[in-house]
Enzyme design. Structure first.
Site, PDB file in Angstrom:
ATOM      1  N   ARG A 170      -3.721  19.289  26.626  1.00  0.00           N
ATOM      2  CA  ARG A 170      -4.423  20.202  25.724  1.00  0.00           C
ATOM      3  C   ARG A 170      -3.519  20.705  24.603  1.00  0.00           C
ATOM      4  O   ARG A 170      -3.912  21.552  23.810  1.00  0.00           O
ATOM      5  CB  ARG A 170      -4.958  21.408  26.531  1.00  0.00           C
ATOM      6  CG  ARG A 170      -6.067  21.009  27.484  1.00  0.00           C
ATOM      7  CD  ARG A 170      -6.420  22.148  28.425  1.00  0.00           C
ATOM      8  NE  ARG A 170      -7.504  21.745  29.321  1.00  0.00           N
ATOM      9  CZ  ARG A 170      -8.783  22.032  29.123  1.00  0.00           C
ATOM     10  NH1 ARG A 170      -9.147  22.717  28.069  1.00  0.00           N
ATOM     11  NH2 ARG A 170      -9.707  21.625  29.967  1.00  0.00           N
ATOM     12  N   LYS A 197       7.502  24.349  31.890  1.00  0.00           N
ATOM     13  CA  LYS A 197       6.429  23.504  31.357  1.00  0.00           C
ATOM     14  C   LYS A 197       5.526  24.308  30.434  1.00  0.00           C
ATOM     15  O   LYS A 197       4.989  23.760  29.453  1.00  0.00           O
ATOM     16  CB  LYS A 197       5.609  22.925  32.506  1.00  0.00           C
ATOM     17  CG  LYS A 197       4.304  22.254  32.086  1.00  0.00           C
ATOM     18  CD  LYS A 197       3.465  21.887  33.292  1.00  0.00           C
ATOM     19  CE  LYS A 197       2.097  21.357  32.862  1.00  0.00           C
ATOM     20  NZ  LYS A 197       1.229  22.405  32.297  1.00  0.00           N
ATOM     21  N   ASN A 198       5.328  25.592  30.723  1.00  0.00           N
ATOM     22  CA  ASN A 198       4.427  26.414  29.918  1.00  0.00           C
ATOM     23  C   ASN A 198       5.090  26.985  28.664  1.00  0.00           C
ATOM     24  O   ASN A 198       4.462  27.743  27.929  1.00  0.00           O
ATOM     25  CB  ASN A 198       3.848  27.554  30.769  1.00  0.00           C
ATOM     26  CG  ASN A 198       2.850  27.040  31.785  1.00  0.00           C
ATOM     27  OD1 ASN A 198       2.383  25.902  31.694  1.00  0.00           O
ATOM     28  ND2 ASN A 198       2.518  27.860  32.768  1.00  0.00           N
ATOM     29  N   VAL A 238      -8.338  34.311  37.713  1.00  0.00           N
ATOM     30  CA  VAL A 238      -7.935  33.719  36.441  1.00  0.00           C
ATOM     31  C   VAL A 238      -8.728  32.448  36.124  1.00  0.00           C
ATOM     32  O   VAL A 238      -9.258  32.290  35.034  1.00  0.00           O
ATOM     33  CB  VAL A 238      -6.421  33.431  36.430  1.00  0.00           C
ATOM     34  CG1 VAL A 238      -5.992  32.791  35.109  1.00  0.00           C
ATOM     35  CG2 VAL A 238      -5.636  34.715  36.675  1.00  0.00           C
ATOM     36  N   ASP A 286      -0.845  30.080  39.123  1.00  0.00           N
ATOM     37  CA  ASP A 286      -0.158  28.841  39.494  1.00  0.00           C
ATOM     38  C   ASP A 286       0.649  28.983  40.786  1.00  0.00           C
ATOM     39  O   ASP A 286       1.030  27.979  41.387  1.00  0.00           O
ATOM     40  CB  ASP A 286       0.776  28.391  38.370  1.00  0.00           C
ATOM     41  CG  ASP A 286       0.024  27.748  37.221  1.00  0.00           C
ATOM     42  OD1 ASP A 286      -1.147  27.370  37.416  1.00  0.00           O
ATOM     43  OD2 ASP A 286       0.591  27.626  36.124  1.00  0.00           O
ATOM     44  N   CYS A 310      -6.038  19.588  33.559  1.00  0.00           N
ATOM     45  CA  CYS A 310      -6.397  19.707  34.963  1.00  0.00           C
ATOM     46  C   CYS A 310      -7.793  20.278  35.132  1.00  0.00           C
ATOM     47  O   CYS A 310      -8.187  21.193  34.407  1.00  0.00           O
ATOM     48  CB  CYS A 310      -5.381  20.592  35.697  1.00  0.00           C
ATOM     49  SG  CYS A 310      -3.766  19.812  35.877  1.00  0.00           S
TER      50      CYS A 310
END
Length: 452
Positions: A97, A23-24, A333, A311, A121
């Site tokens: 975003r 996803k990133n 983070v 994450d 989020c």
């Protein structure tokens, strides 16, 4: 219309789940296709909400996007790129975003870009100030407009010497996507070097970019005038792999994550083993399982790569509620990533969150009144509860807790999980989870006072 997930817990999850592209990385690689003068092919693409959002945004800007229904591969042809109406961008962006990353490529191809007010989020501030300042340094003109920001490059974009105060992934991506076609040389200090960043660099290099990753988080980009399309297979999603690993541990199950990469999970695997989890690696993926016996507490601090990824923290916290003893988790983070623990506490977990830095990693949030450290005492007997999902990773953590808990849980807001977990309900069913899903009608919207 939303959905409610009713979970009957206490069933070990066993079986196999496939994990596709990260996803990133995937949405960012899709944006990179805008930079080419010929079609790009992206393989290993997951069916997640963020991919749908970027597909819509690209199509609005004249990019032809086609998907192979069998393989899921995406072909993106940017040769008819055009400016899109701001209201259309706003309607399609939703809570993503990603639109901020379109700016550099759009300015190179069209001379201008517009981004709507951004969502995402609710896990921390994540300001776009880094992005806007980076773009200004390249020569962009940034103007605030109703509903968003207009960005133009009347004199073109020029390379710059840049330094990030924190190795932001998003800001690093912004620089890469902008610098590759900016005139001259760009040097970025304090860059993020996550595997997804390096995979994006691989995509850009295939297109014709000249990018060097130097020591001490320095990336050097030599601008070129033209880029072509690419053919690339996205790296696997290490976040999803770690989430299923935590699910196996918490439910005392056994899950083979097909496509998981050991190299990108090194820090997670070390921690998983310390807690008491077991794993076997082969060429096709990684098997994660609970080997029996007690789980062990530990002190854990999140950090940018190659540290323990933020994450991974939330799903693993659920596992730590079952460890014998006291664990400490220091989040460095994001400043607001422990909100998800409220639901765990209602389920019976013993978790206290603190403003102090309970760890040794240098942290931006010390003395700033953020609840960014957690003390977890276990083992706790989790019981079913009513849960409303707050964000992507926190939401998956709630699912894991509900699957391990005694009794029944009702979970709402599961649509958020679709942003990052492909076919997660089908995967849960394949692993033997006991649940059902029902649609919930949306609440009627009251008429505004004085409306005609």
């Amino acid at each position: 219309m939303g959905s409610v997930l009713t979970i009957r817990g206490g069933v070990p999850l066993t079986g196999k789940v496939p994990v596709r592209g990260a996803k990133n990385l995937v949405p960012k690689a899709m944006v990179a296709a805008l930079l080419g003068n010929s079609p790009s092919l992206l393989r290993n693409v997951p069916e997640i909400k963020d991919v749908e959002v970027v597909t819509s945004l690209l199509q609005l800007h004249g990019v032809e996007v086609t998907k192979d229904p069998v393989t899921g591969d995406l072909t993106m042809d940017p040769q008819n790129a055009k400016t899109a109406a701001s209201k259309d961008i706003d309607a399609h962006a939703g809570d993503s975003r990603i639109p901020i990353l379109l700016c550099g490529p759009l300015m190179h191809s069209l001379g201008e870009a517009f981004i709507p007010d951004l969502g995402g989020c609710k896990i921390g501030d994540r300001p776009i100030d880094y992005h806007l300042q980076m773009l200004r340094n390249f020569g962009a003109v940034v103007e605030k407009r109703p509903g968003g920001i207009s960005i133009s490059a009347p004199k073109g974009l020029t390379g710059a010497k840049l330094e990030l105060p924190y190795p932001s992934v998003g800001a690093t991506e912004q620089v890469l996507l902008t610098a590759v076609k900016a005139a001259g040389i760009t040097e970025l200090r304090g860059a993020a070097v996550e595997p997804e960043i390096l995979d994006l660099i691989a995509v850009l290099q295939k297109m014709g970019a000249i990018i060097t990753v130097q020591t001490d988080r320095v990336i050097r980009i030599e601008g070129v005038t033209e880029l072509t399309g690419y053919n690339h297979r996205a790296l696997p999603d290490r976040n999803e792999a770690a989430s299923w690993a935590s699910a196996a541990l918490v439910t005392k199950g056994d899950i083979y994550v097909e496509g998981a990469s050991q190299q990108d999970l090194t820090a997670f695997l070390n921690t998983y083993r310390k807690i008491g989890g077991a794993f076997d690696v082969d060429d096709g993926g990684i098997r994660f399982y609970h080997p029996g016996g007690a789980l062990h507490p530990l002190v854990l601090e999140t950090d940018v790569h190659p540290g323990f990824m933020t994450d991974w923290q939330q799903p693993l916290v659920v596992a730590l509620t079952q460890a014998q003893g006291v664990s400490i988790v220091h989040e460095t983070v994001y400043e607001n990533r422990f909100g998800f623990t409220d639901a765990l506490i209602r389920m019976g977990a013993n978790i206290q969150v603190h403003r102090e830095c309970l760890g040794s990693v240098p942290c931006r949030f010390g003395q700033r009144n953020f609840l960014h450290s957690a003390v977890i005492s276990g083992p706790a007997k989790l019981k079913g509860a009513e849960i409303d999902i707050p964000d992507l990773r926190g939401g998956f953590s709630h699912l894991i807790a509900a699957l391990a808990a005694e009794g029944t849980s009702r979970v709402t807001g599961i649509e958020l999980i679709n942003r990052g977990y492909e076919h997660f309900l089908d995967k849960l069913e394949g692993l033997g989870a006991d649940f059902d899903v029902a649609a919930v009608p949306a609440a009627p919207v009251a008429a505004a006072a004085g409306a005609e």
